[in-house]
Design an enzyme around this catalytic site. Structure first.
Site, PDB file in Angstrom:
ATOM      1  N   SER A   1       0.848  -1.189   0.000  1.00 53.36           N
ATOM      2  CA  SER A   1       0.000   0.000   0.000  1.00 53.36           C
ATOM      3  C   SER A   1       0.886   1.243   0.000  1.00 53.36           C
ATOM      4  O   SER A   1       1.693   1.415  -0.912  1.00 53.36           O
ATOM      5  CB  SER A   1      -0.953  -0.030   1.197  1.00 53.36           C
ATOM      6  OG  SER A   1      -1.925   0.970   1.101  1.00 53.36           O
TER       7      SER A   1
ATOM      8  N   HIS B   1      -8.087  -4.842  -0.893  1.00 49.38           N
ATOM      9  CA  HIS B   1      -6.803  -4.216  -0.592  1.00 49.38           C
ATOM     10  C   HIS B   1      -5.914  -5.125   0.255  1.00 49.38           C
ATOM     11  O   HIS B   1      -4.704  -4.933   0.307  1.00 49.38           O
ATOM     12  CB  HIS B   1      -7.030  -2.884   0.117  1.00 49.38           C
ATOM     13  CG  HIS B   1      -5.798  -2.034   0.195  1.00 49.38           C
ATOM     14  ND1 HIS B   1      -5.005  -1.769  -0.911  1.00 49.38           N
ATOM     15  CD2 HIS B   1      -5.198  -1.410   1.242  1.00 49.38           C
ATOM     16  CE1 HIS B   1      -3.972  -1.011  -0.545  1.00 49.38           C
ATOM     17  NE2 HIS B   1      -4.075  -0.779   0.747  1.00 49.38           N
TER      18      HIS B   1
END
Length: 752
Positions: free
Chosen positions: A610, A727
């Protein structure tokens, strides 16, 4: 179509020189998440990953070892108390999607608790033909009158995600009958069918009472923010169409997220609207005269960068920036200045009436920061970091709730060393018990139950007693042999002289080099994040232990600027135009590992996901000489486009706005534009998820394609994209083990 042809399709290869953001992006077609050409490219790259890394010696063994840890029945079940039950969500080999289940505290104390299944996600997914991923549940606390009459906890709002995306659906669930309550029976359902054909939306439902919920979601065109989050919060009554829900608050087109909720603590019920203006700016409103006919909002007058919380008669204010309160001649109030990172408290009613006499519960020092706080019925338990090591304090408010009156302080007796301690209230409404977890890099996690009202006393011991030692409840097993291993904290010196802490874990003979002047050759993995004020703390990982440490690897975690290890100042030191400080810190740790004789650049890997993927991408493009391999997971990489992709607009406060003059500094940490095909690069593995609707998979796709087109076989590029997982990258333990095995095998092959 072959992998070689797909590297350039459907456009010609990019030049080897860095991309010019003023010209058309040759790989923009890869932003079409589920476009045929893009998915053909993904499938070809996945086949390449399986044919190379997936076929390497030890891959299957690593995957099995990781899967065994993830599926282990000996893991500590994380529980939340709801009435007489402890609820837990559990995945294992038999239950791939997971079980929502419950037991009692007495049963949980035993070695073999008796679990009652509440919801079987695997059965639900099979029945509905949807790859449901658990996103949690919110339960409605019965009123004191209902509890006195013996009524059970019955109502829940369950959030389910298709494939693991941030977008999800919400359904009302009956905890007694253990079934969803359909809309035909008046049940609440938030099940948005989006224009792209997918199910779900970003947002949620929150209980107001048993017949009313707050709803904030995608109500149609124009009702979401640029980041795709809700812009409007409404009050929705049972049995009425969603279209008739009454607007409580409507944000602007530039806001980030709007939500609403009700605190149902008996005698202190409050309705709260939260307006997130940007990632680090928000407003909080108390809603008065709540009803379907309308309401009045009262703003809590604190700095927009502050976070607020409520508990009974108390308001907590956590400062991200310094707060200077002006003098008031009318009341005789002197001017006061509260430091960034402080935790303040005041009686709610007095504060709303204009008093600014706030008690200082925590004020940071150069080495300390607030990492968390949790309320019990009578106390506030504050968790503090001192040079990234925990200390836990128990604070008790004054009985008369007088503005500015001092709070009493005691300590929760917990172990020291390089252990992370987590504290969470069992029931902040009715008791003074807390769950206490401890974990370390070489110390398996434990779970205990402590009463902060006094040693050996129950929750009714009252506010005057002191805290007691935790009662041990559960201990996780050791998943790898840590004999001969050590975990240590060191400090590196960054380019501007800042001391940067980091943790190093591995065999003692590899970590404590007798002669640092002799080059070490231990395969070493350096992990980092450095963003959004999130600290990286010591924690036990059976997968890291089995896949890396037990095979002779050294594991390092860098506490670089941008994180929260030293509070807001540490974070703000690497914001926007100062982003390079985070990368300089990480590079300084890499150099320090070499200087200590632990490893060499050829044997040193970097990994991040991320925002940490952006970090890893900058190591790949700006510091390639420091690393022998880089793993880039669910990353941001194209910083010219990031604010236009999915939730990217919400991160402008962190990185800057590339559509303005900010691009002059944003381009200095945009790996997609920094990559130079004429320069050698360390081997790289990119991983992402097709279902990631937070960080667009196009980031990883495009840089991988650019590297392949720029250098062909001259760049060692491996790419793998999971078809679901959001995610987090994986939707179940099998996918998580597969992704982990790819990363560990890749690192072992390139660094050993």
């Amino acid at each position: 179509m072959t992998a070689e042809r797909l590297e350039a399709a459907p456009h010609a290869p990019a030049p080897p020189t860095p991309l010019d953001p003023g010209r058309p992006d040759p790989f923009a077609w890869l932003e079409d998440v589920e476009g045929d050409a893009a998915l053909d490219w993904v499938r070809a790259r996945n086949e390449h990953a399986h044919a190379t890394v997936g076929a390497a010696p030890g891959f299957a063994e690593t995957e099995a070892a990781v899967r065994e840890v993830l599926d282990s029945d000996e893991r500590i079940p994380d529980v939340s108390r709801v009435g007489d039950h402890l609820y837990n969500f559990w995945r294992d080999a038999e239950h791939e999607r997971g079980l929502w289940r419950r037991t009692t505290l007495d049963s949980y104390r035993t070695d073999a608790p008796r679990w009652e299944t509440v919801l079987d996600l695997d059965a639900l997914a099979a029945a509905e033909g949807e790859s449901w991923v658990w996103h949690g549940a919110t339960l409605l606390r019965p009123t004191p009158e209902q509890l006195a009459a013996g009524e059970p906890w019955r109502r829940a709002l369950v959030d389910l995600s298709p494939g693991g995306s941030d977008a999800d659906v919400t359904r009302e669930f009956d905890l007694v009958d253990k079934r969803f309550v359909p809309a035909s029976e008046g049940g609440f359902e938030r099940d948005t069918a989006r224009a792209d054909g997918r199910t779900g939306a970003k947002g949620g439902l929150a209980w107001a009472d048993e017949d009313t919920v707050y709803v904030f979601t995608d109500f149609g065109p124009g009702t979401t923010t640029p980041s795709g989050y809700p812009r409007i919060a409404k009050l929705w009554r049972r049995g009425t169409p969603l279209e008739e829900a009454v607007v409580v608050y409507e944000g602007t087109d530039a806001d980030m997220y709007i939500s609403a909720r009700r605190s149902r603590t008996p005698g202190f019920e409050r309705d709260v609207v939260s307006r997130s203006i940007a990632f680090y700016r928000s407003e909080t409103y108390l809603v008065e005269d709540v009803g379907m006919a309308g309401q009045r909002l009262v703003k809590v007058d604190v700095p927009e960068s502050a976070e607020v919380g409520f508990h009974r008669e108390w308001l907590l204010v956590e400062l991200r920036d310094e707060w200077e309160i002006a003098a008031d001649e009318a009341t005789g109030r002197a001017a006061r200045r509260h430091a960034a990172g402080s935790l303040l408290a005041a009686p709610v009613d007095a504060f709303l009436a204009g008093s600014r006499d706030l008690a200082v519960l925590f004020s940071p020092t150069p080495s300390t920061s607030l990492v968390g706080a949790t309320w019990t019925r009578h106390h506030l338990v504050v968790n503090v970091l001192d040079d990234v090591k925990n200390a836990v304090h128990v604070l008790t408010p004054p009985a008369d709730a007088a503005p500015g009156a001092p709070w009493t302080r005691s300590e929760l007796p917990l172990g020291g060393g390089l252990l992370t301690v987590g504290v969470r209230a069992v029931d902040p409404v009715d008791g003074d018990d807390v769950w206490v977890t401890t974990t370390g890099y070489l110390t398996p996690s434990t779970l205990g139950l402590a009463t902060v009202a006094g040693p050996g006393a129950g929750p009714g011991a009252g506010p005057g007693a002191g805290p007691g030692a935790p009662e041990p409840l559960k201990a996780a097993p050791a998943y790898f042999d840590a004999d001969g291993m050590v975990a240590e904290q060191h400090f590196a010196t960054s380019d501007d002289g800042t001391r940067v802490p980091y943790f190093v874990v591995g065999r003692e003979d590899l970590v404590r080099r007798a002669d640092p002047s002799v080059e070490g050759t231990a395969p070493t993995l350096l992990y980092g994040y450095g963003g959004f004020e999130i600290p990286l703390l010591p924690g036990y990982s059976g997968t890291v232990g089995r896949a890396w440490l037990a095979r002779g690897g050294v594991y390092v975690v860098a506490n670089i600027r941008g994180g929260g290890e030293y509070g807001p100042a540490w974070h703000q030191a690497a914001l926007r135009e100062k982003r390079h400080k985070a990368y300089e810190d990480f590079a300084a740790v890499a150099r320090d590992l070499v200087a200590r004789g632990i490893t060499t650049p050829a044997h040193l890997g970097a990994q991040g996901g991320s925002n940490g993927g952006l970090l890893a991408g900058n190591m790949l493009t700006q510091y390639p000489e420091l690393f022998g391999a880089v793993v880039v997971q669910v990353p941001l990489l194209d910083m010219k486009r990031y604010s236009h992709l999915l939730a990217g607009a919400s991160w402008v406060a962190e990185y800057g706005d590339p559509d303005t003059d900010d691009w002059e500094f944003v381009r200095t940490f945009s790996p997609y534009h920094l990559f130079d095909g004429r320069r050698s690069s360390p081997p790289v593995l990119f991983t992402t998820s097709t279902k990631d609707d937070r960080v667009h998979p196009g980031h990883a796709r495009k840089l991988a394609a650019l590297m392949l087109a720029s250098g062909g076989s001259g760049h060692d590029v491996t790419y793998y994209e999971n078809v679901e997982g959001g995610h987090g990258g994986a939707a179940n333990n099998a996918q998580a083990a597969h992704m982990a095995a790819l990363a560990w095998t890749f690192l072992r092959e390139r660094l050993a």
